[in-house]
Design an enzyme around this catalytic site. Structure first.
Site, mmCIF file in Angstrom:
data_model
loop_
_atom_site.group_PDB
_atom_site.id
_atom_site.type_symbol
_atom_site.label_atom_id
_atom_site.label_comp_id
_atom_site.label_asym_id
_atom_site.label_seq_id
_atom_site.Cartn_x
_atom_site.Cartn_y
_atom_site.Cartn_z
ATOM 1 N N HIS B 322 92.192 42.292 29.621
ATOM 2 C CA HIS B 322 92.767 41.122 28.955
ATOM 3 C C HIS B 322 94.223 41.316 28.585
ATOM 4 C CE1 HIS B 322 88.633 39.720 28.646
ATOM 5 N NE2 HIS B 322 89.155 38.531 28.498
ATOM 6 N N GLY B 323 94.699 42.533 28.574
ATOM 7 C CA GLY B 323 96.109 42.710 28.279
ATOM 8 C C GLY B 323 96.436 44.144 27.978
#
Lengths: 165, 470, 443
Positions: B322-323
């Site tokens: 997700h990051g």
């Protein structure tokens, strides 16, 4: 027989594949290195850019003015020129900076950004044309050159700037 | 380009539809491929080359794997396969994580390594996973190799799912690439999906997102308990409608062109456990990790310690996907822990809980999870979560809380109702039961969504799309 | 018997299954109908809008939004490469969208229906009052500005220094604010400024006055400025502080327009309310003057610019809007010369000052780049007034530059450091300033 020709095709595929990997590495390398520094002198760039602009309402600003409007100290850089409007209620501006060291580009472009923001708040709600010009302003960082222009001719000026490097 | 923009709706989409449906059948895939590349290049004029590389490279890999396999050269097959996995993950890792990696390295090292931050290519997390699924499936022999480079290119770039999923696995779509049906009915079904998604994104997510932004901008020390919870609820709704709406639009557009994508969200907020939540949230991602990480590691058919290890590997990866930031890692880890606890410790206890409490329990932990997710740093996260429990010494309720609750009350209520199947079930039973004008009215409702969404989009200075970051 | 019951049962079952099948078929049929109608709806809407957009002529300016609209960008390789063509094209499409204003008002009505109390940084208050959300002070620049004022005062300690900050509508008009709306305590911020400035500068606090008259229409409903009435009340409260004896109390009040729709109406999009702009002409005093605009090299005998009433921003009726400098000379016998550092709030205030000063020089530091010391020495300035509205002042970053940049070599600053951080900006600034001044003199 068939085997062999197939084998050849596979070899071509493999070659293509490695060419692909090579290409992508070059691509990433070019992204990382960014644009090469330009050797063009600031005077050359300045004259190329100003040729595209109508300078009748503008004047070359002193280093002190650059300090006040942009917070930039002209002596910190290899070269820096700023043109501002002679008439205070105009927003046309042109800033060209050639940095000594690539690490300075961030400071300069941040200064140009914040100058734009300040001008936008100053004219917000009053100067419709001014705000439009500011919104259409162009900030371009190319290697060791930073270019910021607020002008109806911004696009041509930018082209001249890019061409002169 | 994003779907929820005037440009997409009223310029790109009409042109695409016109070209696609005017084109005789053999050319349809080419049209779709070209518009998809334009769609991508529109937002990423430089990185489109990266995508072209990805297509050609993985296509060639597939062809090679098959050729070597026919010759029985398993060693070469394996080499090809691992090279492809390495290159795909290498690219993803490089663009997504190398800034983060160097930043952390610099923090440890006594000297600084200078580096240039590159912008993240949009959608790279999504299309890398898609190409990986293809390469792995070919390697496993689960699918036949795609001999047509145009079809393969279309699989990777197809614009409906290009930017934010769903992550389509090659095996799901293999046949559709060659043969699919487009009928007016199916087009219409796609339209309803698309419009529902558009409404979710533009009318619900963007609106409730403004409330979250306003609350999140308040210094953490001045957040009352209620304000913090209202903010967290707003984000909970925003991320669901943002991402869920986008997925719906993708599915809808897919249907318009005759494709069937997997469902990506299945009312996640009605789950009765965290395990169930992850079966309903971002389904295509969870199944990707399940099929290509969890099960190959042995899944749950191994000893308990190994199974726990597998769960943690999957969830740390999920978080990281997700990051590139520590808070996403923590968020993934948080779910790893929760899922292990549910599986091994509280299983029977949870089962005996009253239904109502199960919902409360699930939503509570999901919302806390979003607290980690939306914060930009760990300090921020703990500051915000602290505020939710009054740890900052603020009162339960203050005027801020009342203001944001009252001025967003309606939209919150609508969000909560639409997060359950009830609203849509009611709508369907209304539309399809006996009565003359009911279908007409339901179509007008869809028209209303289009009308209002257009109004919001025309006015949108505010149209950020959350899942771009990933 | 048994058989009969069984067949009956079976028949019932069959009938039930049939009914179910029928129902399923009906639903499927209706679903199909819904899908087809939806498809047609989408296709129809898209074609109508696309055709309408194609026929429609592009417009340059949006009067409702008070801004220039994006025009069709030209396509070339550089703009495509850096993506600016795409972003420009997207904003072009949405700016030139058919019926743009109608869509915007539709959106705002829905917002209103949903109970939204804010639009684009503007509170939607009661009785159609629009109020700007208050700004949070920019501490670095605030500190720098106030230090500059103090420094400036030290240098010109023979002059009278006045300072006033006008609180904003959102703080004063509590009665009209949306319920529970978060409002920054501006009085606290203003008090902080007052304390910082100390006794050398006379701080004229009008917060109480403004609050007392909050129901008297002292702010426009649709604009972020105060009305002439507001300026009038503030003037009455400030007059003695400004050392004005016997200020006029009688005024002729002329409404010049009742169709004013100001910046907040533009910003928020809520444009139902209309304001009246009034001008105040003092009675019983001599009030003749010439207004000189150095930039435009224009002289007039009026503070009011009637042409502005034909344009969008009618508040510009006062002095024709903002100018870097305005020089007003009057026939006043008192020999006072006022140097006024100001923002646009002063434009409506100046009409109350003209009878009491021989000369008033208005400087708007946001646009003014010349040497302020020249003015002080050449014009015999006796009084200096800083008049800002709090919102603008707390965000201003230009005042210090105007005041400080010309400070001469006597100002002593410590340390010369090459590095410039934001915090030490003010210091290094004067430092380098000195250097440049020196090098310039040696040249």
């Amino acid at each position: 027989m068939i085997r062999q020709s197939e084998r050849k095709i596979v070899n071509i595929w493999e070659g293509l594949k490695y060419a692909c990997i090579l290409a992508v590495l070059v691509f990433i390398g070019s992204l990382l290195l960014g644009e090469a520094s330009s050797n063009a002198s600031i005077e050359e760039v300045e004259s190329a850019v100003t040729a595209t602009m109508d300078l009748s309402g503008m004047e070359k600003a002193s280093n002190r003015m650059m300090k006040r409007l942009y917070g930039l100290n002209a002596n910190d850089y290899e070269g820096a020129v700023l043109y501002i409007s002679t008439f205070n209620m105009d927003v046309e501006e042109l800033l060209i900076v050639k940095v000594k060291d690539i690490s300075q580009t961030e400071t300069v472009s941040a200064a140009a950004e914040s100058r734009k923001e300040t001008q936008l708040t100053n004219f917000d709600g009053y100067g419709v044309e001014q705000c439009q010009l500011l919104n259409d302003s162009i900030l371009n960082v190319r290697g060791n050159y930073i270019f910021f222009v607020v002008s109806p001719n911004a696009k041509e000026a930018e082209k001249a700037f890019l061409g002169s490097l | 380009m994003i779907f929820s923009s005037i440009f997409f709706l009223y310029v790109f989409l009409p042109i695409t539809l016109l070209l696609y449906f005017l084109m005789p059948k053999p050319g349809k895939n080419i049209v779709l491929l070209i518009v998809s590349l334009i769609f991508y290049a529109w937002g990423e004029p430089i990185y489109v080359f990266l995508m072209l590389f990805s297509i050609i490279f993985n296509y060639l890999t597939g062809m090679e794997i098959e050729a070597y396999r026919e010759e029985g050269e398993e060693r070469r097959v394996r080499f090809c396969f691992w090279l492809a996995v390495g290159v795909n993950l290498g690219l993803l890792g490089f663009f997504k994580y190398y800034g983060f990696f160097l930043e952390n390295l610099n923090a440890i090292l006594p000297f600084d390594i200078p580096y240039k931050e590159l912008p993240l290519p949009v959608g790279i997390s999504f299309y890398t996973f898609q190409t990986l699924s293809y390469v792995i499936d070919v390697y496993w022999g689960k699918v036949k190799v795609q001999k047509n480079v145009l079809s393969f290119g279309l699989y990777v770039t197809m614009f409906p799912q290009l930017i934010a999923g769903p992550i389509v696995q090659y095996s799901d779509i293999e046949r559709q690439l060659k043969k699919r049906k487009t009928t007016l009915t199916k087009f219409g079904e796609g339209t309803t999906w698309f419009l529902r998604g558009l409404g979710k994104k533009v009318l619900l997510a963007n609106n409730i997102g403004m409330a979250f932004d306003a609350i999140n901008a308040i210094p953490k020390g001045e957040l009352s308990v209620l304000a913090a919870w209202v903010g967290c609820l707003a984000y909970t709704m925003q991320i669901y409608y943002d991402f869920g709406g986008y997925s719906d639009m993708a599915i809808g557009l897919g249907k318009m062109f005759g494709f069937e994508f997997v469902k990506n969200f299945e009312y996640p907020y009605i789950s009765k456990s965290i395990t169930e939540f992850w079966r309903r949230w971002h389904i295509s991602l969870s199944s990707w990790f399940r099929d290509y990480v969890y099960i190959p590691l042995g899944g749950n058919r191994v000893s308990t310690p190994k199974c726990i290890r597998n769960i943690f590997i999957v969830w740390i990866l999920t978080g990281f996907w997700h990051g590139a930031a520590w808070n996403f890692m923590i968020w993934g880890l948080y779910y790893g822990i929760l899922l292990c606890l549910e599986k091994y410790v509280f299983k029977s206890f949870l089962e005996r809980m009253p239904e109502f409490l199960k919902h409360v329990y699930t939503m509570f932990f999901v919302m806390i999870g979003w607290g980690f997710f939306f914060s930009t740093s760990m300090g921020d996260a703990f500051g915000y979560l602290g505020a939710m429990f009054g740890m900052n010494g603020m009162p339960l309720v203050d005027s801020n809380a009342r203001y944001y609750l009252m001025s967003n009350l309606w939209i919150l209520v609508i969000c909560v109702i639409c997060a359950t199947p009830a609203a849509y079930r009611w709508f369907r039973s209304f539309a399809f039961s006996r009565g003359k004008y009911r279908v007409g009215i339901s179509v007008l409702l869809y028209g209303g969504i289009l009308l209002l969404s257009t109004a919001y989009l025309v006015n949108a200075t505010y149209n950020p799309f959350l899942y771009f970051r990933f | 018997m048994e058989n009969r019951r069984r067949t009956q049962y079976r028949e019932k079952n069959i009938r039930y299954a049939e009914r179910k099948e029928k129902r399923r078929r009906r639903i499927r049929k209706k679903m199909k109908k819904q899908y087809i109608l939806s498809a047609l709806l989408l296709l129809l809407t898209l074609s109508v809008v696309v055709i309408a957009n194609g026929i429609k002529q592009d417009s340059e300016f949006s009067p409702t939004e008070n801004r220039m609209l994006t025009q069709k960008p030209e396509m070339d390789w550089t703009t495509i490469q850096d993506g600016s063509f795409m972003t420009d094209y997207e904003s072009y499409v949405s700016d030139q969208f058919i019926g743009r204003d109608w869509w915007i008002s539709l959106k705002l009505s829905v917002d209103r229906l949903l109970g939204k109390k804010e639009s684009n940084g503007v509170y939607l208050g009661k009785q159609q009052y629009l109020m700007e959300v208050l700004s949070t002070p920019d501490e670095v620049n605030l500190e720098r500005n106030l230090n500059a004022v103090l420094e400036f005062q030290k240098k010109h300690s023979d002059l009278n220094f006045f300072f006033t900050l006008i609180p904003n509508a959102a703080y004063i008009l509590t009665d009209f604010m949306p319920d529970n709306a978060p409002v920054r305590d501006q009085e606290e911020d203003i008090q902080r400024v007052k304390e910082k400035l100390g006794s050398a500068v006379t701080f004229l606090d009008v917060t109480e006055t403004m609050r007392a008259y909050r129901r008297e229409g002292i702010y426009y409903k649709t604009d972020h400025h105060w009305t002439s009435r507001g300026a009038y009340e503030a003037f009455q409260a400030m007059a003695s502080g400004l050392l004005i004896e016997n200020p006029a109390t009688e005024y002729d009040i002329y409404p010049v327009t009742d169709q004013f729709s100001g910046t907040l109406a533009s910003k928020s999009g809520y444009r139902k309310a209309k304001d009246t702009i009034e001008i105040y002409i003092p009675l019983g005093v001599t009030n003749e003057y010439v207004v000189y605009y150095p930039d435009e090299q224009k002289k007039t005998a009026s503070l009011y610019d009637s042409e502005s009433l034909n344009q969008k921003d009618q508040y510009e009726v006062f002095l024709g809007g903002n100018h870097a400098m305005v020089d007003i000379t009057t026939t006043c016998e008192d020999n006072r010369c006022l140097l006024l550092f100001k923002d646009s709030y002063a434009n409506a205030f100046i009409q109350f000052l003209t009878p009491y000063f021989r000369e008033i020089i208005m400087i708007d530091p946001r646009y003014y780049y010349e040497d302020i010391e020249n003015i002080i020495s050449s014009r015999n300035v006796t009084d200096i007034l800083f008049l800002y509205n709090a919102n603008t002042f707390f965000e201003d970053n230009s005042l210090a530059d105007v005041l400080i940049s010309e400070l001469d070599e006597t100002v002593e600053e410590t340390e010369s450091s090459e590095q410039q951080t934001q915090e030490t900006d003010a210091e290094t600034e004067t430092q380098t300033e000195q250097e440049t001044v020196q090098t310039e003199t040696t040249e």
